[in-house]
Design a protein around this motif. Structure first.
Motif, PDB file in Angstrom:
ATOM      1  N   ASP A 176     105.464  41.424  71.004  1.00 23.42           N
ATOM      2  CA  ASP A 176     105.080  42.830  71.085  1.00 23.42           C
ATOM      3  C   ASP A 176     103.569  43.004  71.188  1.00 23.42           C
ATOM      4  N   SER A 177     102.814  42.058  70.628  1.00 26.06           N
ATOM      5  CA  SER A 177     101.362  42.164  70.713  1.00 26.06           C
ATOM      6  C   SER A 177     100.868  42.018  72.141  1.00 26.06           C
ATOM      7  N   VAL A 178     101.671  41.391  72.985  1.00 20.70           N
ATOM      8  CA  VAL A 178     101.292  41.197  74.388  1.00 20.70           C
ATOM      9  C   VAL A 178     101.743  42.384  75.233  1.00 20.70           C
ATOM     10  N   MET A 179     103.015  42.765  75.069  1.00 21.00           N
ATOM     11  CA  MET A 179     103.569  43.822  75.917  1.00 21.00           C
ATOM     12  C   MET A 179     104.756  44.459  75.205  1.00 21.00           C
ATOM     13  N   ARG A 180     104.740  45.780  75.087  1.00 20.00           N
ATOM     14  CA  ARG A 180     105.882  46.455  74.485  1.00 20.00           C
ATOM     15  C   ARG A 180     106.050  47.850  75.077  1.00 20.00           C
ATOM     16  N   LYS A 181     107.286  48.288  75.097  1.00 23.98           N
ATOM     17  CA  LYS A 181     107.628  49.612  75.587  1.00 23.98           C
ATOM     18  C   LYS A 181     107.218  50.661  74.561  1.00 23.98           C
ATOM     19  N   VAL A 182     106.632  51.777  75.039  1.00 24.17           N
ATOM     20  CA  VAL A 182     106.254  52.858  74.126  1.00 24.17           C
ATOM     21  C   VAL A 182     106.741  54.186  74.702  1.00 24.17           C
ATOM     22  N   SER A 183     107.157  55.071  73.816  1.00 26.50           N
ATOM     23  CA  SER A 183     107.573  56.413  74.213  1.00 26.50           C
ATOM     24  C   SER A 183     106.341  57.269  74.500  1.00 26.50           C
ATOM     25  N   ARG A 184     106.573  58.464  75.014  1.00 29.19           N
ATOM     26  CA  ARG A 184     105.448  59.367  75.259  1.00 29.19           C
ATOM     27  C   ARG A 184     104.753  59.733  73.949  1.00 29.19           C
TER      28      ARG A 184
END
Length: 562
Positions: free
Chosen positions: A322-330
Motif C-alpha cells: 500500500d505504501s507504493v500504490m493504493r486505491k483511494v476514494s474521492r
C-alpha cells in the motif's frame, strides 16, 4: 566459514576497493557480518562492493525477525532494512555508510542475473551460500561456475559450506584451484578455492586519461557520479553555461513510479529506476545536501475512463504494498490532497516532486574533485582513431583523447550519431502564484498533467508533449491549454504571475531509453562509447541508473531497433 576462508579481513588492508559476490542473499546475514567486520577496521578502510543474487527475496519483516537473534547487529540491520528495495526483478543498487559500501541486489535466477552483469574480472571473493546442492540443484550448475569465472579477478577466492564432489569438480573445471577445509560446527568439511592466475584474463586497467561524459543533465551527472564512485577521473562537458541547462532544468518534475499491468521489461525498468532514484535522493538528504523537492506522494486522479481502467488493471495484476500504490476514494483523495478534488484514484505514497537541477548540483558536489565540470563546451565531433576516442570541442584546437565516453546529450546526440533512433519531444510548463484555496495543496496531483504543491510561493503545472518538435520557444497557446486543464480540475482557480518554461526531451519510438554500450545498438562501432539517452518524460526514474558505466549491468539492455 565465509570471512576467514576468504582471508578476511586481512586482504582488505592493501586495497582501495574490494568486491565480493554471493549466491543467495537470504536474510542478508553474510552481508551484515561483513559490514560489522568492516566497521571494526581502522581507517583507511577500502570501499566495499557487494554483489548478491536472490530468486525468492524475503519480506523485510521476516528478515528483521531473523536478525533479532543477533542484537549486536541491530543498528546495521535497521540501516539495511531501511534501504532494502521492493522485490521487483532485476538489479537494485543501494549505498550505505555514506556511499562507502555499495550493495548490488540482483533479484532473479542466479545464473541469469550474473550473465546479465556486464562487468568481467571484477570480483575479489565469493560467498557460495545457496543451500545444500541436493535440495537446490539450480544454484550449483556449470553455467553458474562459468559466470563466476568470467567475473573473477586473477587470484579471486571462494568459500562454500558444501563439500560435494560434483561442486568441487565443477569449480575446478571452471578454473578454480579447489581444496577441502574444516567445516563449521557439526559440518565436517567445506570447500575453498582460488581462481588460477593463468586462467584469468588480465584485469581491466583504468585508462590513463579521464573518462569523458558529454552532457550536464541528470543522465550525464548520474553517469559521471557512478564513474567517479568506481575510481575514474571524469571530465563532464556541457554545451550550456550551467548544469541541467536542458530538459533537466525543469523547476519541479513529478516523481512517481510507472507500472505496467503485464510487468513488462519497460515496467520493471521504471520500477527499479524509481527505487534507485528515491534511495539516492534520501541518501543525499541524510548527508545534509540541500535538495529542492519533497516526497509528499502523488495522487493520480481518475478523471476519465481510460485512466480508471488502467488503474483497475494495475491493481488487479500487481501485488504491491500500500505504501507504493493504493486505491483511494474521492473522500480520501480530498484528505490526502488538502483541497477539494473531483475524483478518487490511486495514491503513490513514495512519490513526490524533485528539482533535478538541485539534484545535479548535489551529486557533483558529492563526487568532490573526481569530476571536472566544463560548461560552454559544445562537442562538435566524436571519432575513434584506432587508439581511443577523440572528443572535439567547439573553439578548441586540440581534441580530448580517452578510452571511455558517455554520450548523455539528449536529442543533441543525433548530431554526433545520426543513426540512433532518436526523436525530439517538446515540453512546456508554467509556474504561477495560486489563490489561497489552491495553496493548501499537500501532494502532487496527476490527471494527465501534474501540479506540485506550493514551493517558494509558486506552483508548477506541466506539461505539453509535442512529438517531432525540437524548438524550445515559449508559446502562448500552450500556456492557455495548460491553464484550461487546471480549471477543469479546480474551477474558478485564480493563477497569477504565470511564467512559462520550455525544453526539448529526447525519446525513442518505443518510449524506452538507450543505456549502455553503443554496440548493443550500433554493432559496428568501436568499444568504449556508452549511451545514456532518450529518457523522455521519465528522466526522474531512469536518469540516475548507471547505464553509462557498464555494458549491460542491469537487466535489460534496451534495444530500440525492434
Amino acid at each position: 566459514m565465509f570471512l576467514a576462508q576468504n582471508g578476511l579481513p586481512g586482504r582488505l588492508a592493501d586495497c582501495d576497493r574490494f568486491t565480493l559476490a554471493e549466491t543467495g542473499f537470504g536474510t542478508g546475514l553474510n552481508f551484515l557480518a561483513l559490514w560489522q567486520m568492516w566497521k571494526a577496521l581502522p581507517e583507511p578502510r577500502p570501499d566495499l562492493c557487494y554483489i548478491t543474487t536472490e530468486l525468492h527475496p524475503m519480506r523485510p519483516e521476516d528478515m528483521a525477525r531473523a536478525h533479532a537473534v543477533w542484537p549486536e547487529l541491530a543498528e546495521l540491520s535497521a540501516a539495511l532494512l531501511r534501504a532494502y528495495p521492493h522485490p521487483f526483478p532485476g538489479e537494485h543498487v543501494r549505498y550505505l555508510e555514506g556511499g562507502r559500501i555499495e550493495l548490488r541486489l540482483l533479484l532473479g535466477d542466479a545464473v541469469e542475473c550474473l550473465a546479465a552483469f556486464g562487468e568481467a574480472h571484477c570480483v575479489d571473493a565469493w560467498f557460495l551460500d545457496g543451500f545444500a546442492p541436493a535440495g537446490n540443484e539450480g544454484m550449483w550448475t556449470q553455467a553458474l561456475f562459468a559466470e563466476m569465472a568470467r567475473m573473477s579477478k586473477a587470484g579471486a577466492t571462494l568459500a562454500s559450506f558444501t563439500a560435494a564432489g560434483h561442486v568441487r569438480r565443477g569449480l575446478a573445471a571452471a578454473g578454480f584451484l579447489m581444496e577441502k577445509a574444516r567445516g563449521f560446527g557439526r559440518k565436517r568439511d567445506m570447500l575453498k578455492g582460488v581462481y588460477r592466475i593463468e586462467a584469468a584474463a588480465p584485469a581491466m586497467v583504468k585508462g590513463s586519461q579521464p573518462a569523458v561524459v558529454i552532457g550536464g543533465g541528470v543522465a550525464g551527472v548520474g553517469a559521471a557520479w557512478h564513474l567517479a564512485r568506481q575510481g575514474r577521473e571524469v571530465v563532464m562537458l556541457e554545451a550550456g553555461d550551467d548544469l541541467a541547462a536542458g530538459a533537466s532544468g525543469n523547476p519541479a518534475a513529478a516523481f512517481a513510479p510507472y507500472f505496467t499491468a503485464d510487468w513488462s521489461e519497460r515496467g520493471q525498468l521504471y520500477a527499479r529506476g524509481f527505487g534507485h532514484a528515491r534511495h539516492i535522493w534520501q541518501g543525499l538528504k541524510a548527508e545534509g545536501f540541500q535538495l529542492e523537492g519533497e516526497l509528499c506522494g502523488v495522487l493520480a486522479l481518475e478523471v476519465d475512463k481510460p485512466g480508471k481502467d488502467r488503474h483497475a488493471r494495475l491493481l488487479a495484476k500487481l501485488s504491491l504494498p500500500d505504501s507504493v500504490m493504493r486505491k483511494v476514494s474521492r473522500e480520501e483523495a480530498r484528505y490526502l490532497a488538502g483541497v477539494d478534488v473531483p475524483a478518487g484514484g490511486v495514491f503513490y505514497g513514495e512519490g513526490g516532486w524533485m528539482c533535478m537541477k538541485s539534484l545535479c548540483r548535489a551529486l557533483l558536489t558529492h563526487a568532490g574533485e573526481s569530476i571536472e565540470f566544463m560548461p560552454n563546451s559544445r562537442v562538435t565531433q566524436l571519432e575513434h582513431d584506432g587508439i581511443g576516442w577523440r572528443v572535439s570541442i567547439q573553439g578548441q584546437c586540440h581534441a580530448m583523447l580517452t578510452d571511455h565516453v558517455v554520450l548523455a546529450t539528449g536529442f543533441g546526440a543525433k548530431a554526433l550519431l545520426p543513426d540512433l533512433p532518436l526523436e525530439a519531444v517538446r515540453g512546456q510548463l508554467i509556474s504561477f502564484r495560486p489563490d489561497d484555496r489552491l495553496a493548501r495543496l499537500k501532494t502532487v496531483i496527476n490527471w494527465g498533467e501534474y501540479l506540485t504543491p506550493l514551493h517558494d510561493g509558486r506552483m508548477v503545472l506541466g506539461s505539453s508533449f509535442v512529438r517531432h518538435d525540437a524548438l524550445s520557444d515559449i508559446r502562448n497557446d500552450e500556456v492557455d491549454v495548460l491553464l484550461g486543464k487546471l480549471k477543469q480540475i479546480f474551477p474558478g482557480v485564480d493563477a497569477k504571475d504565470v511564467k512559462p518554461w520550455a525544453a526539448i526531451r529526447c525519446a525513442t519510438p518505443q518510449r524506452m531509453p538507450l543505456m549502455g554500450d553503443v554496440r548493443a545498438f550500433l554493432p559496428q562501432m568501436p568499444a568504449g562509447l556508452y549511451l545514456h539517452l532518450a529518457h523522455g518524460s521519465r528522466g526522474t526514474l531512469t536518469g540516475l541508473l548507471d547505464g553509462g558505466h557498464k555494458c549491460s549491468h542491469f537487466e535489460p539492455i534496451i534495444h530500440c531497433f525492434g
